[in-house]
Design a protein around this motif. Structure first.
Motif, mmCIF file in Angstrom:
data_model
loop_
_atom_site.group_PDB
_atom_site.id
_atom_site.type_symbol
_atom_site.label_atom_id
_atom_site.label_comp_id
_atom_site.label_asym_id
_atom_site.label_seq_id
_atom_site.Cartn_x
_atom_site.Cartn_y
_atom_site.Cartn_z
ATOM 1 N N ALA A 121 0.314 1.329 10.233
ATOM 2 C CA ALA A 121 -1.005 1.682 9.800
ATOM 3 C C ALA A 121 -0.871 3.228 9.091
ATOM 4 C CB ALA A 121 -1.734 1.682 10.855
ATOM 5 N N ASP A 122 -1.709 3.531 8.122
ATOM 6 C CA ASP A 122 -1.808 5.132 7.912
ATOM 7 C C ASP A 122 -2.765 5.469 8.625
ATOM 8 O OD1 ASP A 122 -2.306 7.273 6.621
ATOM 9 O OD2 ASP A 122 -2.978 6.428 4.583
ATOM 10 N N LEU A 139 -9.813 3.727 10.728
ATOM 11 C CA LEU A 139 -8.757 2.602 10.886
ATOM 12 C C LEU A 139 -9.394 1.116 11.300
ATOM 13 C CD1 LEU A 139 -5.872 1.442 10.809
ATOM 14 C CD2 LEU A 139 -5.439 2.264 12.986
ATOM 15 N N ASP A 199 -7.556 2.673 6.325
ATOM 16 C CA ASP A 199 -6.636 1.567 6.192
ATOM 17 C C ASP A 199 -7.052 0.417 7.141
ATOM 18 O OD1 ASP A 199 -4.197 0.060 5.581
ATOM 19 O OD2 ASP A 199 -2.817 1.374 6.835
ATOM 20 N N VAL A 216 -5.834 -2.941 9.115
ATOM 21 C CA VAL A 216 -4.431 -3.741 9.593
ATOM 22 C C VAL A 216 -4.997 -4.818 10.572
ATOM 23 C CG1 VAL A 216 -2.551 -3.404 10.902
ATOM 24 C CG2 VAL A 216 -3.315 -1.559 9.536
ATOM 25 N N HIS A 250 -10.310 -2.599 -0.665
ATOM 26 C CA HIS A 250 -9.363 -1.986 0.408
ATOM 27 C C HIS A 250 -8.275 -2.868 0.578
ATOM 28 C CE1 HIS A 250 -12.609 0.634 1.442
ATOM 29 N NE2 HIS A 250 -13.616 -0.409 1.809
ATOM 30 N N ASP A 251 -7.066 -2.257 0.803
ATOM 31 C CA ASP A 251 -5.830 -3.193 1.034
ATOM 32 C C ASP A 251 -5.782 -3.586 2.437
ATOM 33 O OD1 ASP A 251 -5.056 -3.122 -1.566
ATOM 34 O OD2 ASP A 251 -3.660 -1.203 -1.180
ATOM 35 N N THR A 268 -3.429 -4.804 5.401
ATOM 36 C CA THR A 268 -1.808 -5.189 5.795
ATOM 37 C C THR A 268 -1.850 -6.035 6.961
ATOM 38 O OG1 THR A 268 -1.385 -2.851 5.039
ATOM 39 C CG2 THR A 268 0.248 -3.957 6.550
#
Ligand SMILES: O=P(O)(O)OC[C@H]1O[C@H](OP(=O)(O)OP(=O)(O)O)[C@H](O)[C@@H]1O
Ligand SMILES: Nc1nc2[nH]cnc2c(=O)[nH]1
Length: 198
Positions: free
Chosen positions: A49-50, A118, A146, A148, A165-166, A168
């Motif tokens: 994670a960022d 996050l 981020d 996740v 938003h990406d 992951t």
């Protein structure tokens, strides 16, 4: 092979109407969740994670909670849970979550404009849950640093179309005709991870 990958082959699949629902230690705490698996998942999230300048981890009830708690303990970042229960506090924001098998109202408290968050969850499938949450966080004016998820069922995330938003995933899978298959392009386990068992 890592514990998360190995656990996929022991997870039962049940039918909810036409929907193939995986019953998994991380996503259900059934079968029982081995603390070493939770530790592995939490450390893989922390390395993936960022976390730059993140003020809050935000997670939907119920099955994001234990994962996000573990990440919060590792990072000292506070945790906010999006509940399925209304409190009526000032600033509470409601949303409707739609999955492949259910619909439910959820409530965000204590996320404010300008917060850097996050967003963590156990599973991404149709994307209905993440879509409703990212739309609500965007409307609040939070900065989503981020997103996740631990497991992503690939191919069915239609509700995420067009989001900004990406997402992951730690592990990509397919669940078809009662069989779980691991798809190979998700985030690899970090080398030298102390929880790693070959
Ligand atoms: O991508 P989607 O199709 O939206 O599915 C993903 C969501 O489904 C599960 O939640 P669920 O609402 O079943 O609640 P739970 O966490 O209480 O099991 C899971 O925890 C995700 O939040
Ligand atoms: N536990 C679990 N949660 C889900 N959320 C969306 N799909 C699933 C699934 O197959 N299993």
């Amino acid at each position: 092979m890592d514990k998360l990958e190995r656990s996929m082959h022991e997870a039962p699949i049940i039918e909810k109407g036409d929907y193939e629902y995986l019953v998994h230690p991380i996503s259900n705490c059934v079968p029982k969740l081995d603390p070493a698996l939770l530790r592995e998942v939490a450390s893989r999230i922390v390395t993936t994670a960022d976390l730059q300048d993140v003020d809050k981890i935000v997670t939907p009830a119920a099955m994001g909670i234990h994962i996000s708690t573990a990440v919060s303990l590792l990072t000292d970042i506070p945790l906010v849970v999006i509940r399925k229960r209304e409190y009526g506090l000032d600033g509470e924001v409601s949303l409707t979550q739609q999955t492949g098998y259910a619909e439910s109202d959820m409530y965000i408290n204590d996320v404010e404009a300008g917060d850097s968050v996050l967003l963590l969850d156990d599973m991404l499938s149709t994307g209905g849950t993440l879509r409703a949450i990212t739309d609500a966080l965007d409307a609040i004016g939070a900065d989503i640093v981020d997103v996740v998820v631990v497991m992503r069922k690939v191919g069915g995330e239609d509700a995420l179309e067009g989001i900004d938003h990406d997402v992951t995933s730690i592990l990509d899978i397919t669940v078809e005709d009662g069989v779980v298959t691991i798809v190979d392009d998700s985030v690899p386990a970090p080398r030298g991870d102390p929880e790693r068992t070959e």
